[in-house]
Design an enzyme around this catalytic site. Sequence first.
Site, short mmCIF file in Angstrom:
data_model
loop_
_atom_site.label_atom_id
_atom_site.label_comp_id
_atom_site.label_asym_id
_atom_site.label_seq_id
_atom_site.Cartn_x
_atom_site.Cartn_y
_atom_site.Cartn_z
N CYS A 1 -8.69 -4.34 8.06
CA CYS A 1 -9.15 -3.33 7.15
C CYS A 1 -10.36 -2.03 7.74
O CYS A 1 -10.41 -0.88 7.75
CB CYS A 1 -9.24 -3.64 5.50
N GLU B 1 -2.02 3.13 5.42
CA GLU B 1 -1.88 2.62 6.36
C GLU B 1 -1.28 1.89 6.89
O GLU B 1 -0.88 1.88 6.08
CB GLU B 1 -3.31 1.68 5.17
N LYS C 1 -7.38 -17.85 -5.39
CA LYS C 1 -5.39 -17.68 -5.21
C LYS C 1 -5.22 -16.53 -3.65
O LYS C 1 -5.50 -16.05 -3.62
CB LYS C 1 -5.27 -16.77 -6.35
N GLU D 1 -12.04 -4.43 -3.16
CA GLU D 1 -12.07 -3.42 -1.73
C GLU D 1 -10.55 -3.87 -1.23
O GLU D 1 -9.63 -4.25 -0.92
CB GLU D 1 -12.64 -5.37 -0.46
P1 NAD Z 1 -2.03 -7.72 -0.72
O1 NAD Z 1 -3.00 -6.39 -1.51
O2 NAD Z 1 -0.73 -7.33 -0.48
O3 NAD Z 1 -2.03 -9.04 -1.08
C1 NAD Z 1 -3.48 -8.96 -1.50
C2 NAD Z 1 -3.65 -10.00 -2.59
O4 NAD Z 1 -2.95 -10.49 -3.77
C3 NAD Z 1 -2.88 -11.08 -2.38
O5 NAD Z 1 -3.52 -12.71 -2.48
C4 NAD Z 1 -1.14 -11.12 -3.30
O6 NAD Z 1 -1.10 -12.65 -3.15
C5 NAD Z 1 -2.24 -10.66 -3.93
N1 NAD Z 1 -2.02 -9.69 -5.21
C6 NAD Z 1 -0.50 -9.34 -4.80
N2 NAD Z 1 0.41 -8.68 -6.09
C7 NAD Z 1 -0.26 -8.96 -6.88
C8 NAD Z 1 -0.63 -8.47 -8.27
N3 NAD Z 1 0.44 -7.85 -8.88
N4 NAD Z 1 -1.83 -9.36 -8.83
C9 NAD Z 1 -2.18 -9.28 -8.27
N5 NAD Z 1 -2.22 -9.95 -7.31
C10 NAD Z 1 -1.28 -9.79 -6.83
O7 NAD Z 1 -2.93 -7.65 0.93
P2 NAD Z 1 -2.95 -8.01 2.15
O8 NAD Z 1 -2.04 -7.55 2.50
O9 NAD Z 1 -2.80 -9.49 1.90
O10 NAD Z 1 -3.77 -7.60 2.78
C11 NAD Z 1 -3.80 -6.47 3.00
C12 NAD Z 1 -4.56 -5.54 3.06
O11 NAD Z 1 -5.49 -5.91 2.36
C13 NAD Z 1 -5.09 -4.06 4.07
O12 NAD Z 1 -3.94 -2.60 2.84
C14 NAD Z 1 -6.39 -3.82 3.98
O13 NAD Z 1 -7.18 -2.35 4.16
C15 NAD Z 1 -6.48 -5.07 2.56
N6 NAD Z 1 -8.66 -5.50 3.23
C16 NAD Z 1 -9.16 -4.47 2.37
C17 NAD Z 1 -10.87 -5.14 2.74
C18 NAD Z 1 -11.49 -4.73 2.75
O14 NAD Z 1 -13.01 -4.90 3.01
N7 NAD Z 1 -11.64 -3.56 1.64
C19 NAD Z 1 -10.56 -6.59 3.52
C20 NAD Z 1 -9.70 -7.50 4.14
C21 NAD Z 1 -7.91 -6.33 3.84
#
Ligand code: NAD
Length: 979
Positions: A766, A869, A651, A732
């Site tokens: 991140c 963040e 997804k 993560e």
């Molecule tokens: P996000 O949390 O908005 O979305 C991540 C994924 O979760 C997407 O596929 C989204 O559609 C899905 N999602 C959203 N709501 C959901 C729910 N209620 N249930 C299940 N899935 C759901 O994050 P983003 O904006 O796509 O990415 C940015 C974030 O990711 C930042 O906070 C960044 O720090 C983090 N990040 C962390 C790492 C790491 O390795 N620690 C790496 C990359 C990004």
Amino acid sequence: MAVDASLDARIREWEERLAASANSQPPLTLTPAWWQERLLHWATNDPEFRIKLLRFVDVLPTLRSARSVADHVRQYFRDSSPGILQTASGLAAQAVFRPVLSRAVRRGVFSMAHRFIAGETPEAAVPALRDLARDGVASTVDLLGEETLSDAEADAYLGRYTELLDTLSTSAAAISPRGEQWASVPAVNISIKLSALCAHLEPAAPEFVSKTTRKRLRPLLRLAMREGAFINFDLEQYRYKELVHRTFAEVIGEAEFDDFPHVGIVVQAYLRDALQDLHWLADLAKRRGAPFSVRLVKGAYWDEERIVAAQNSWPVPVFERKEETDASFERCTDALLDAWPHLRPAFGSHNPRSVAQAMVKARNTGRQIPDVEFQMLYGMAEGLRNAVAAAGYRTRVYVPVGRVIPGMAYLVRRLLENTSNQAWFNVGGTVSSIAPAPPREEGGRRAEPAFRNAPPAPFFEPDIRERMSASLARARRGFGAGYPLLIDGRRVSDRPSNEVRCPAEPGAVVGQVAQANPQDVDAAVAAAGEAFLEWRELPAYERAEILNRAADFMQRARFDLAATMVFESAKPWHEADGDVCEAIDYLRYYAAEGERLSEPVPLGTVLGEHNESFHEGRGVTAVIAPWNFPLAIITGMSVGALAGGNTAILKPAAQSPIIAYRLVEILRDAGVPSGAVQYLPGPGGEIGRALVEHPGVDNIAFTGSSAVGLGIIQAAAITHPGQRNVKRVVAEMGGKNAIIVDDDADLDQAVSGVLVSAFGYAGQKCSACSRLIIVGSAYEEALERLKNAVASLVVGPPDDPATFVPPVISDDARKKINGYVESGLTYATLLVQTDISHQNSYEVEEAPHYVAPTVFTEVPADSPLAKEEIFGPVLSVSRAGDFEEALEIALNSTFALTGGVFSRNPRHIELARAVFRTGNLYFNRKITGAVVGRQPFGGLAMSGVGAKAGGPDYVRQFMQPRVVSENTTRRGFAPEDSV
Ligand code: NAD
């Protein structure tokens, strides 16, 4: 080839004569101060001490107090150093001796530096140049300085070059040697570096570099023409070679300068392409119709070239054995002499053989070549130099001028040469090295590591850039295509679709992506459950083969994949390419890990029983991915699961579904069964959530924001009827990462490391740096340099190779980030904001989502800027009284993903290693760009739960361990080998 015996004999004769003169003086003609000689002697004979000395010399100029000098002396020389330094280090422990010790040490090192550096300013250097001229030797002056990180610094360099030309011109008569061989030669001769005149030396963008740098070169060339001075373009690292060539060719080809003969460029004989470079320059001179000079040298960045090549898995661009470089020098000598009169030859070498062969060959061409020149470095090889001059040759010395602090890099390089057991004066060694030789196998072949990282694309090569440009054009032609769901063997397109728009051109629809509904989730989970049994039973090596094949496919499609990310996610060239490399690495690394973990491991050695442990897949994995590493992260999570014998339902994030579609295609083409990898884009709150709660899902691999991640952990804890497994969640999450710049940090390195970490990909990583903590006395200087550098960041569209900061992912993101900036203005102090007004001349709805890189100071510790963040190009800077306080500030966060320290203080490095608890801690480098297998990645605290991506524990978390024990005893008898 028939060797011309008489020619060879003459070369030998000259070589012996020159070598005798060179040896008539001690090879290290350093100041008479006995301890300097001693130091260098020790350094030559004790490799460990040599590294300490070089590092100490490197840090010394930045030590701003006697206490700090004493502290460093103690730390660097306490153990295993020559006795006198141990004594000094003992004295350093007592406050009363510190001022004296500090003065003595500084004086010692600075006088060593002055052996190789003629003066701090052009005026101060004139007497040394005059002395050379009196000895019949001319000069070419090089300005030492900090690395140029901003337009302001590039302008300042231009000012210094101008001043240099002016000053030398007023002393022209005094610094010109007498004699007819000098009659037609400009007395004033300077050597310039492209890196000094350009703040954004981007190897992928030669056009941009040439255009921006020529603006600064023109006034210099005009001045040189007016004054009758000579300008030489030095060559630096290999990756910048084409930038220098291009800029040189374009500027000397401009109508205003196209007949100016007093320009020159360098050819580095240690490069494997050296001969090719010479031919190219000869053609250039012919086309131009006016000659220019070429200085043939061995090359000064040998160690660095090998390190950069090793770190990027690139072929080493330099010859690795001294004899090969010497042979290349000789081949290039022939080519250079052949190219006369289009190219005017200068030979820069301290090797009597190289000099001798150039002399003899120049005479042997049968033509009178009036302008052969020999060049050597100031403070070195004086015996050789005098012998060459005495033989009637034009001899020129390369003279560095500048302050010792920024000149340290130069001094360290000279010391490296002078203390190397293998330096030029020791026959048969390599040019210089502190790096150990690469491991070799018995038969002379290099030992291959089991896993090799995919090399980043060398965009400094023109054909690589062409391939990327072709892929970008292809990707553009594919705009607007439809992407179906991939459920089991079905391509489902009759669903409402989502338009994916290009963040840099919101009017352009990159693709239309079908959106899954809850029934699709059921269908996909059912198919994944069914496929699981077969996929799990496949021998691990067969799964690995499939995944390695996928890596090969990805490698082949690398530029097309990168181009997709350029448009879909606004990733600039290097970032998009890095994403592909990381994805390839995950495929290869996890394939091997899956095999390793599936292998049964015998346990215990007790007679009469046999125990073994092994791992196998747990079941269906929901892969819920973010958009910011749109290929790498979704590949890592999916392949981690697949390699461990699980099936995966992908997804992707709503912003980056197209690249995920390509991944699923690649995995299926490589042989992953359609039920084992499925594609289910859709709204996170609906489809992501449905997957998390589905009883048929066993593992959840999530990367994204902490808010969503924590919600998933909670939801997954609830068991639903029909559920087989307790759901395992790997999450993560976010970060609020800090870099500490210590008061002894190398600011060239620190400021550029902060820039890349905070503003690369517009801060949407991140791992990005969003807090900078500067210790005490480094504050003002670091801040000033940072401010200018941020003002000079190149903000632009991601498909332009010159772009460093692209637009952010969406209009919502832009508004959110700007919201932080606006409220920040009410409680913090704005240090700098990059001017992006030229990027905002679009119609409102077509406007790219640019956000101006912004830096705040005086940020309250509990404010949103300091705590939350932001996920954009916003950096908060604070000042710490000392290193301990800096650590406290850095640790004041609920996140603990990455952290960084720039310091040359061993005690501080040790302390940070112990207490700066972040998932990934980096010293003296950027904090982004973790590499699979070398820097396994993942956070602590609220930044994540799960094993590190790209590390040895990752695949295991998608597997279940099993132990099987058999009683091998039958009626009191057990085979001996059954344990
Ligand atoms: P996000 O949390 O908005 O979305 C991540 C994924 O979760 C997407 O596929 C989204 O559609 C899905 N999602 C959203 N709501 C959901 C729910 N209620 N249930 C299940 N899935 C759901 O994050 P983003 O904006 O796509 O990415 C940015 C974030 O990711 C930042 O906070 C960044 O720090 C983090 N990040 C962390 C790492 C790491 O390795 N620690 C790496 C990359 C990004």
